[in-house]
Scaffold this motif. Structure first.
Motif, mmCIF file in Angstrom:
data_model
loop_
_atom_site.group_PDB
_atom_site.id
_atom_site.type_symbol
_atom_site.label_atom_id
_atom_site.label_comp_id
_atom_site.label_asym_id
_atom_site.label_seq_id
_atom_site.Cartn_x
_atom_site.Cartn_y
_atom_site.Cartn_z
ATOM 1 N N ALA A 1 43.905 42.505 27.857
ATOM 2 C CA ALA A 1 43.478 42.633 29.256
ATOM 3 C C ALA A 1 43.105 44.090 29.496
ATOM 4 C CB ALA A 1 44.608 42.220 30.200
ATOM 5 N N HIS A 2 42.365 44.351 30.569
ATOM 6 C CA HIS A 2 41.999 45.754 30.810
ATOM 7 C C HIS A 2 42.672 46.310 32.052
ATOM 8 C CE1 HIS A 2 38.807 45.233 33.961
ATOM 9 N NE2 HIS A 2 38.626 44.062 33.393
ATOM 10 N N ILE A 3 42.901 47.609 32.023
ATOM 11 C CA ILE A 3 43.651 48.266 33.105
ATOM 12 C C ILE A 3 42.812 49.320 33.817
ATOM 13 C CG2 ILE A 3 46.004 47.796 32.323
ATOM 14 C CD1 ILE A 3 45.949 50.397 30.759
ATOM 15 N N GLN B 1 42.785 44.306 41.193
ATOM 16 C CA GLN B 1 43.319 43.078 40.573
ATOM 17 C C GLN B 1 42.513 42.701 39.332
ATOM 18 O OE1 GLN B 1 45.644 40.242 42.739
ATOM 19 N NE2 GLN B 1 44.403 40.640 44.544
ATOM 20 N N ASP B 2 41.227 43.030 39.301
ATOM 21 C CA ASP B 2 40.435 42.960 38.074
ATOM 22 C C ASP B 2 40.698 44.260 37.326
ATOM 23 O OD1 ASP B 2 38.590 42.860 36.059
ATOM 24 O OD2 ASP B 2 36.826 42.889 37.362
ATOM 25 N N ASP B 3 41.580 44.290 36.361
ATOM 26 C CA ASP B 3 42.094 43.121 35.685
ATOM 27 C C ASP B 3 43.615 43.212 35.562
ATOM 28 O OD1 ASP B 3 42.036 40.769 34.120
ATOM 29 O OD2 ASP B 3 41.863 41.922 32.286
ATOM 30 N N LYS C 1 38.305 51.233 29.859
ATOM 31 C CA LYS C 1 36.851 51.293 29.700
ATOM 32 C C LYS C 1 36.118 49.948 29.675
ATOM 33 C CE LYS C 1 36.376 55.808 29.509
ATOM 34 N NZ LYS C 1 37.548 56.044 30.387
ATOM 35 N N GLU C 2 36.835 48.848 30.014
ATOM 36 C CA GLU C 2 36.128 47.557 30.014
ATOM 37 C C GLU C 2 35.018 47.545 31.046
ATOM 38 O OE1 GLU C 2 34.872 43.539 30.837
ATOM 39 O OE2 GLU C 2 35.777 44.914 32.275
ATOM 40 N N GLU C 3 35.276 48.163 32.186
ATOM 41 C CA GLU C 3 34.304 48.091 33.278
ATOM 42 C C GLU C 3 33.007 48.846 32.989
ATOM 43 O OE1 GLU C 3 34.392 46.071 35.504
ATOM 44 O OE2 GLU C 3 36.469 45.522 35.891
ATOM 45 N N ILE C 4 33.015 49.671 31.960
ATOM 46 C CA ILE C 4 31.762 50.365 31.614
ATOM 47 C C ILE C 4 31.325 50.016 30.199
ATOM 48 C CG2 ILE C 4 32.023 52.214 33.301
ATOM 49 C CD1 ILE C 4 32.988 54.025 31.000
ATOM 50 N N MET D 1 35.555 40.059 43.849
ATOM 51 C CA MET D 1 35.747 40.858 42.630
ATOM 52 C C MET D 1 34.985 42.185 42.725
ATOM 53 S SD MET D 1 34.767 39.988 38.695
ATOM 54 C CE MET D 1 35.248 38.271 38.731
ATOM 55 N N HIS D 2 35.634 43.257 42.275
ATOM 56 C CA HIS D 2 35.096 44.621 42.249
ATOM 57 C C HIS D 2 35.011 45.275 43.626
ATOM 58 C CE1 HIS D 2 33.205 44.885 37.970
ATOM 59 N NE2 HIS D 2 34.336 44.214 37.969
ATOM 60 N N ALA D 3 35.463 44.589 44.659
ATOM 61 C CA ALA D 3 35.532 45.218 45.988
ATOM 62 C C ALA D 3 36.794 46.079 46.061
ATOM 63 C CB ALA D 3 35.557 44.141 47.073
HETATM 64 MN MN MN Z 1 35.359 43.747 36.192
#
Ligand code: MN
Ligand code: MN
Length: 465
Positions: free
Chosen positions: A109-111, A269-271, A299-302, A441-443
């Protein structure tokens, strides 16, 4: 009660039956879900950045007997170790009775979460106000980040090798920060922009001060006053921003949502909604047959690139360390690994249901969501889990009585997204996405359902056993 007709019996037997999870579980189970989410909310409040998530995760894991992995040491079956990668990615492992070479049960999972990163040279004064320039991190709708209270988190790395940690704006008595927006009265030109351009990247400037240093001669006295305050509080000067990692995140805390308290609203909350269950599951894992590992990655989000992302060699090296300890082979271990890529999916929003294809969308309270593939433009940029592996996970969930659903990320060709699944798959492991459906999501403030969070935990605990 009247006997079921032949058609009703056949329907029960043959048709896929989807039903709200809250109607399928006992009240006791719902109580457990609510209780689990109290701990989850505390984690959300304590861990707003990847660095803080690593600190909190390590704290919990150490209390459950995990120790830092040391090269040259041998760890026996049942022992618990962790690998801390630069304080931003961490992997926890419980050694199995089978050799590591025989494969792991891996959750990933990503933090990291979308946010506003402070630029390297950020501080400026304009019209006697002091502001910080930002560069947004991850996919955000920029207009959502204006006019909400922000907190500043991160570190300054000083020239003498020391690191100064910053967390300001979380406590009730601490100041907060804000990106201001234009008032509607004067927004007729701005209103003609597309939503995407409603607020532009270079307009995401964070207000940090307005009081000038008392002096009649020097210029930019508000900026100077801020620098003096920063020097007093943190011992930093303007050039120290150059070697800093500072993140502006929403300053509000996690809370229950709804009269019935069935949901959670929070930043990030993501993620973390999957990272926290993964953490709890690995902490609860005792003497597994196959080595269980939970990796909480940055770094998952990028795009997962960089030395703390899951597209780096970190995972391979970590599994390699465990194999080498037993004289085993890492490529064999990876090829025999089963993985749950634990990331969120988009829950169907009644207000925006047009973006979903109802038969293959996920819903709040329908349980943890299994996603065979993500990607976009005809399944590009994803790992499409094999039918056999979906079958394996499906059986695991059903046998344990876990409430689960499947969901695609929106209608075909309306958009899409990716997860870390493909990077794990590219190492040769079997992998599928499994996570919690999220609204907004992402808000800055995302919504999930407590039952789904708890089912995510239960799925991972079962998987790691
Ligand atoms: Mn995301
Ligand atoms: Mn995610």
């Amino acid at each position: 009660m009247s006997e079921k007709t032949k058609a009703e019996q056949l329907k029960d037997h043959l048709c896929l039956n989807r039903k709200n999870g809250l109607l399928r579980v006992s009240d006791d189970c719902i109580e457990k879900a609510y209780a689990f989410c109290e701990d989850y909310k505390a984690f959300l409040n304590a861990a707003k950045t990847e660095r803080e998530a690593v600190i909190e995760a390590v704290k919990l894991a150490e209390s459950k007997g995990f120790v830092p992995f040391e090269e040259g040491q041998t760890y026996a079956a049942g022992e618990k170790v962790y690998f801390n990668n630069r304080g931003k990615t961490v992997a926890f492992a419980v050694i199995g009775t089978e050799p590591v070479e025989n494969g792991l049960r891996l959750t990933a999972a990503h933090i990291d979460s979308p946010r506003l990163d402070i630029k390297p040279n950020p501080l400026y004064e304009d019209l006697e106000l002091a502001l910080l320039k930002t560069h947004y991190y991850g996919g955000i709708k920029k207009y959502q980040w204006t006019a909400v209270p922000l907190a500043l988190h991160g570190v300054f790395a000083l020239r003498d090798g020391k690191t100064v940690t910053v967390s300001l704006g979380e406590q009730a008595d601490e100041p907060k920060f804000v990106v201001n927006d234009l008032l509607p009265h004067l927004a007729s030109e701005q209103n003609k922009r597309t939503l995407n351009e409603g607020i532009k990247g270079e307009e995401l400037n964070v207000l940090v001060g307005s009081r000038p240093f008392r002096d009649d001669k020097a210029s930019e006295l508000v900026k100077l006053n801020i620098l003096e305050l920063l020097f007093e509080k943190y011992g930093i000067t303007e050039s120290d921003f150059l070697s800093a990692e500072l993140e502006c995140v929403p300053a509000f805390t996690a809370s229950d949502i709804g009269f019935d308290r069935s949901m959670i609203g929070s930043y990030g909350q993501d993620d973390r909604v999957c990272a926290y269950p993964a953490l709890r599951a690995i902490c609860d894992t005792e003497n597994p047959r196959y080595t269980a590992m939970a990796v909480l990655t940055d770094k998952e989000e990028i795009g997962s690139d960089g030395n703390t992302g899951l597209n780096s060699a970190f995972l391979k090296y970590t599994v390699g360390d465990l194999c080498r300890m037993q004289g085993g082979d890492v490529t064999l271990a990876l090829r025999r690994t089963k993985c749950l890529s634990a990331d969120v999916n988009a829950a169907t929003d009644p207000t925006f249901k047009d973006v979903m294809e109802a038969k293959n969308a996920s819903y709040l309270n329908y349980g943890v969501c299994l996603t065979k593939y993500t990607g976009s433009r005809g399944k590009a940029g994803t790992s499409d889990a094999s039918a056999e592996y979906v079958g394996y996970v499906r059986q695991l969930l059903d046998d344990a009585g876990i409430i689960w659903q499947t969901g695609e990320l929106g209608r075909v060709d309306i958009g899409g997204g990716g997860t870390v699944a493909m990077y794990v798959a590219n190492l040769g492991a079997d992998v599928i996405d499994l996570g919690v459906p999220v609204l907004s999501m992402h808000a800055p403030f995302e919504t999930t359902a407590k039952l789904d969070v708890y089912m995510c935990y239960r799925a991972m605990a079962e998987f790691c056993k």
